[in-house]
Write a protein that holds these residues in place. Structure first.
Motif, PDB file in Angstrom:
ATOM      1  N   ASN A   1      -9.544  23.793   3.154  1.00 44.47           N
ATOM      2  CA  ASN A   1      -8.333  23.920   3.969  1.00 44.47           C
ATOM      3  C   ASN A   1      -7.969  22.618   4.697  1.00 44.47           C
ATOM      4  O   ASN A   1      -7.091  22.613   5.552  1.00 44.47           O
ATOM      5  N   ALA A   2      -8.623  21.540   4.317  1.00 46.43           N
ATOM      6  CA  ALA A   2      -8.409  20.273   5.009  1.00 46.43           C
ATOM      7  C   ALA A   2      -7.290  19.454   4.383  1.00 46.43           C
ATOM      8  O   ALA A   2      -6.998  19.566   3.182  1.00 46.43           O
TER       9      ALA A   2
ATOM     10  N   ALA B   1      -6.600  17.782  15.168  1.00 50.06           N
ATOM     11  CA  ALA B   1      -7.037  16.808  14.165  1.00 50.06           C
ATOM     12  C   ALA B   1      -8.311  16.086  14.584  1.00 50.06           C
ATOM     13  O   ALA B   1      -8.487  15.722  15.750  1.00 50.06           O
ATOM     14  N   THR B   2      -9.193  15.866  13.635  1.00 44.78           N
ATOM     15  CA  THR B   2     -10.341  14.987  13.818  1.00 44.78           C
ATOM     16  C   THR B   2      -9.886  13.573  13.523  1.00 44.78           C
ATOM     17  O   THR B   2      -9.363  13.292  12.442  1.00 44.78           O
ATOM     18  N   LEU B   3     -10.071  12.671  14.487  1.00 47.25           N
ATOM     19  CA  LEU B   3      -9.633  11.287  14.341  1.00 47.25           C
ATOM     20  C   LEU B   3     -10.838  10.378  14.150  1.00 47.25           C
ATOM     21  O   LEU B   3     -11.869  10.556  14.805  1.00 47.25           O
ATOM     22  N   SER B   4     -10.703   9.402  13.267  1.00 52.07           N
ATOM     23  CA  SER B   4     -11.766   8.430  13.066  1.00 52.07           C
ATOM     24  C   SER B   4     -11.191   7.118  12.563  1.00 52.07           C
ATOM     25  O   SER B   4     -10.264   7.113  11.747  1.00 52.07           O
ATOM     26  N   GLU B   5     -11.745   6.003  13.051  1.00 51.41           N
ATOM     27  CA  GLU B   5     -11.364   4.685  12.548  1.00 51.41           C
ATOM     28  C   GLU B   5     -12.040   4.396  11.205  1.00 51.41           C
ATOM     29  O   GLU B   5     -11.662   3.456  10.508  1.00 51.41           O
ATOM     30  N   ASP B   6     -13.023   5.203  10.849  1.00 49.11           N
ATOM     31  CA  ASP B   6     -13.757   5.026   9.596  1.00 49.11           C
ATOM     32  C   ASP B   6     -13.139   5.925   8.529  1.00 49.11           C
ATOM     33  O   ASP B   6     -13.272   7.151   8.582  1.00 49.11           O
ATOM     34  N   ASP B   7     -12.481   5.327   7.540  1.00 49.79           N
ATOM     35  CA  ASP B   7     -11.818   6.116   6.507  1.00 49.79           C
ATOM     36  C   ASP B   7     -12.800   6.965   5.703  1.00 49.79           C
ATOM     37  O   ASP B   7     -12.428   8.006   5.161  1.00 49.79           O
ATOM     38  N   ASN B   8     -14.048   6.537   5.617  1.00 49.58           N
ATOM     39  CA  ASN B   8     -15.028   7.317   4.879  1.00 49.58           C
ATOM     40  C   ASN B   8     -15.324   8.655   5.553  1.00 49.58           C
ATOM     41  O   ASN B   8     -15.630   9.648   4.878  1.00 49.58           O
TER      42      ASN B   8
ATOM     43  N   GLU C   1      -4.714  30.796   6.149  1.00 49.62           N
ATOM     44  CA  GLU C   1      -5.919  30.113   6.610  1.00 49.62           C
ATOM     45  C   GLU C   1      -5.525  28.943   7.505  1.00 49.62           C
ATOM     46  O   GLU C   1      -4.501  28.284   7.286  1.00 49.62           O
ATOM     47  N   GLU C   2      -6.364  28.699   8.513  1.00 49.92           N
ATOM     48  CA  GLU C   2      -6.069  27.607   9.443  1.00 49.92           C
ATOM     49  C   GLU C   2      -6.196  26.250   8.747  1.00 49.92           C
ATOM     50  O   GLU C   2      -7.144  26.007   8.002  1.00 49.92           O
ATOM     51  N   VAL C   3      -5.231  25.386   9.005  1.00 50.04           N
ATOM     52  CA  VAL C   3      -5.244  24.039   8.437  1.00 50.04           C
ATOM     53  C   VAL C   3      -6.216  23.167   9.232  1.00 50.04           C
ATOM     54  O   VAL C   3      -6.232  23.203  10.464  1.00 50.04           O
ATOM     55  N   VAL C   4      -7.022  22.390   8.513  1.00 50.52           N
ATOM     56  CA  VAL C   4      -7.982  21.486   9.136  1.00 50.52           C
ATOM     57  C   VAL C   4      -7.479  20.053   8.914  1.00 50.52           C
ATOM     58  O   VAL C   4      -7.296  19.627   7.777  1.00 50.52           O
ATOM     59  N   PHE C   5      -7.256  19.332  10.008  1.00 52.07           N
ATOM     60  CA  PHE C   5      -6.617  18.011   9.936  1.00 52.07           C
ATOM     61  C   PHE C   5      -7.620  16.875  10.125  1.00 52.07           C
ATOM     62  O   PHE C   5      -8.482  16.932  11.011  1.00 52.07           O
TER      63      PHE C   5
ATOM     64  N   ASP D   1       0.846  -1.192   0.000  1.00 51.93           N
ATOM     65  CA  ASP D   1       0.000   0.000   0.000  1.00 51.93           C
ATOM     66  C   ASP D   1       0.881   1.240   0.000  1.00 51.93           C
ATOM     67  O   ASP D   1       2.028   1.197   0.449  1.00 51.93           O
ATOM     68  N   GLY D   2       0.344   2.321  -0.483  1.00 50.84           N
ATOM     69  CA  GLY D   2       1.010   3.608  -0.362  1.00 50.84           C
ATOM     70  C   GLY D   2       0.123   4.526   0.457  1.00 50.84           C
ATOM     71  O   GLY D   2      -0.938   4.967  -0.029  1.00 50.84           O
ATOM     72  N   LEU D   3       0.494   4.779   1.697  1.00 53.67           N
ATOM     73  CA  LEU D   3      -0.284   5.692   2.528  1.00 53.67           C
ATOM     74  C   LEU D   3      -0.367   7.031   1.787  1.00 53.67           C
ATOM     75  O   LEU D   3       0.659   7.609   1.427  1.00 53.67           O
ATOM     76  N   THR D   4      -1.584   7.508   1.541  1.00 57.49           N
ATOM     77  CA  THR D   4      -1.789   8.651   0.658  1.00 57.49           C
ATOM     78  C   THR D   4      -2.254   9.881   1.428  1.00 57.49           C
ATOM     79  O   THR D   4      -3.251   9.829   2.158  1.00 57.49           O
ATOM     80  N   VAL D   5      -1.515  10.962   1.268  1.00 60.45           N
ATOM     81  CA  VAL D   5      -1.881  12.252   1.848  1.00 60.45           C
ATOM     82  C   VAL D   5      -2.780  12.965   0.842  1.00 60.45           C
ATOM     83  O   VAL D   5      -2.463  13.033  -0.352  1.00 60.45           O
ATOM     84  N   VAL D   6      -3.911  13.470   1.308  1.00 63.85           N
ATOM     85  CA  VAL D   6      -4.870  14.087   0.394  1.00 63.85           C
ATOM     86  C   VAL D   6      -5.279  15.474   0.866  1.00 63.85           C
ATOM     87  O   VAL D   6      -5.273  15.769   2.068  1.00 63.85           O
ATOM     88  N   VAL D   7      -5.627  16.323  -0.111  1.00 62.78           N
ATOM     89  CA  VAL D   7      -6.179  17.647   0.170  1.00 62.78           C
ATOM     90  C   VAL D   7      -7.426  17.845  -0.681  1.00 62.78           C
ATOM     91  O   VAL D   7      -7.718  17.065  -1.592  1.00 62.78           O
ATOM     92  N   ASN D   8      -8.144  18.901  -0.380  1.00 60.32           N
ATOM     93  CA  ASN D   8      -9.336  19.262  -1.138  1.00 60.32           C
ATOM     94  C   ASN D   8      -8.949  19.711  -2.552  1.00 60.32           C
ATOM     95  O   ASN D   8      -7.907  20.344  -2.737  1.00 60.32           O
ATOM     96  N   PRO D   9      -9.762  19.402  -3.569  1.00 60.82           N
ATOM     97  CA  PRO D   9      -9.438  19.814  -4.932  1.00 60.82           C
ATOM     98  C   PRO D   9      -9.259  21.320  -5.117  1.00 60.82           C
ATOM     99  O   PRO D   9      -8.572  21.759  -6.054  1.00 60.82           O
ATOM    100  N   GLU D  10      -9.872  22.122  -4.241  1.00 61.72           N
ATOM    101  CA  GLU D  10      -9.696  23.578  -4.327  1.00 61.72           C
ATOM    102  C   GLU D  10      -8.323  24.015  -3.827  1.00 61.72           C
ATOM    103  O   GLU D  10      -7.916  25.154  -4.055  1.00 61.72           O
TER     104      GLU D  10
END
Length: 330
Positions: free
Chosen positions: A232-233, A214-221, A183-187, A139-148
């Motif tokens: 800004n996420a 950071a908002t943490l969740s076990e649910d990737d969705n 702008e504040e970063v949203v994690f 797997d490649g752990l993937t860092v993602v941002v908003n398309p904007e």
């Protein structure tokens, strides 16, 4: 949410396999294959069909990584077409949560997106549980941002550290590069029971605290929707979840390298390329014929299933080594 395409898998595995029923994916659900009438069977009785193939019935229990879950879900569905009277249930409690159930003797196998920890090994020894580690994919752990977000699409490892390590300040994009928005970063991050969290902690945070905001969740969705809904996420999770949602997200290049099958397999996508595992209880492999058969099926088909859901297959010899190891445990 489907993580694979029927056409891809039937082409990979052949028309003899029949699709079963699909389980839901979240931290409180299970992927299950049941008998045709929906009843779970607890026996390990064996019948021999006219063709000479062994027809099994029984129950197999697993839990663990949400990253590995799409591969397991695909395998469970395909296995239903081969052994419809074997019920395979795979919960999604995260790698750490899965190991807790494995140590407690509640499961036959545990999916993991990181290697087992020394303290978990010690707990298994204390519980008298012998186990075997099997590699199933990369797997490649993937860092993602908003398309904007058109500014933070290529980050260095050092910039990731600046962003994600807690330093007592409110992080803004302009703190990383003055030309970026003030702008504040949203994690958004996987929860602490997740092997993905542990891997990120090891290779990026190096043991430092993750940003407390950071908002943490076990649910990737939940993470997908969080990043998709805020320009800004920023977040991270397994490559397959990015592929499934790439119309809503932008994958960040790391030191100029984007995550894809080629860069993950070659190791060029570093340090975020990683192996995925299944840990199996040795006694269950020996005592539960249905479990042994499911593990054999899994190792024979994990490469096809990994590619079908968006991960990277291992070299053929790795699966052969796993099958040889499995045979030795029978």
């Amino acid at each position: 949410m489907k993580k694979w395409k029927y056409l891809t898998m039937t082409a990979a595995l052949g028309s003899a396999l029949v699709l079963g029923a699909c389980g839901a994916e979240d931290s409180d659900t299970e992927t299950e294959t049941e008998t045709e009438d929906g009843a779970a069977t607890g026996s390990d009785t064996t019948e021999t069909a006219d063709s000479g193939d062994a027809k099994l019935s029984g129950e197999v229990l697993g839990d663990g990584s949400s990253t590995v879950a799409p591969i397991t879900e695909a395998l469970v569905e395909e296995y239903a077409g081969v052994q419809p009277d074997v019920k395979v249930s795979a919960g999604v409690s995260g790698t750490g949560g899965g190991f807790e159930k494995f140590i407690a003797g509640e499961t036959d196998f545990s999916n993991a997106s990181r290697p087992i920890k020394e303290e978990e090994i010690a707990e298994l020894e204390k519980a008298g549980i012998d186990y075997t580690e099997f590699l199933v994919a990369n797997d490649g752990l993937t860092v993602v941002v908003n398309p904007e977000n058109d500014w933070a699409t290529d980050l260095t490892v050092e910039q990731l550290k600046q962003l994600w390590i807690e330093d007592g300040t409110t992080k803004k994009w302009s703190d990383i590069d003055p030309s970026w928005p003030e702008e504040e970063v949203v994690f958004y991050s996987p929860g602490t029971d997740s092997g993905t969290y542990d891997y990120f902690d090891e290779v990026i945070l190096e043991g430092a605290d993750l940003a407390k905001a950071a908002t943490l969740s076990e649910d990737d969705n939940v993470l997908v929707q969080g990043v998709a809904g805020d320009k800004n996420a920023i977040g991270f999770f397994g490559y397959a979840y990015y592929l499934e949602n790439q119309d809503q997200l932008t994958a960040v290049k790391i030191d100029g390298v984007e995550p894809n099958n080629e860069t993950i397999e070659s190791g060029e996508y570093t340090p975020l390329s990683r192996p995925l595992f299944v840990y199996a209880k040795n006694s269950a492999l020996q005592e539960n014929e249905a479990f042994y058969d499911f593990m054999k099926f899994s190792l024979e088909n994990a490469g096809d299933m990994a590619e079908a859901v968006g991960y990277v297959r291992l070299p053929a010899e790795k699966y052969e080594e796993g099958l040889s190891t499995l045979e030795g445990l029978k």
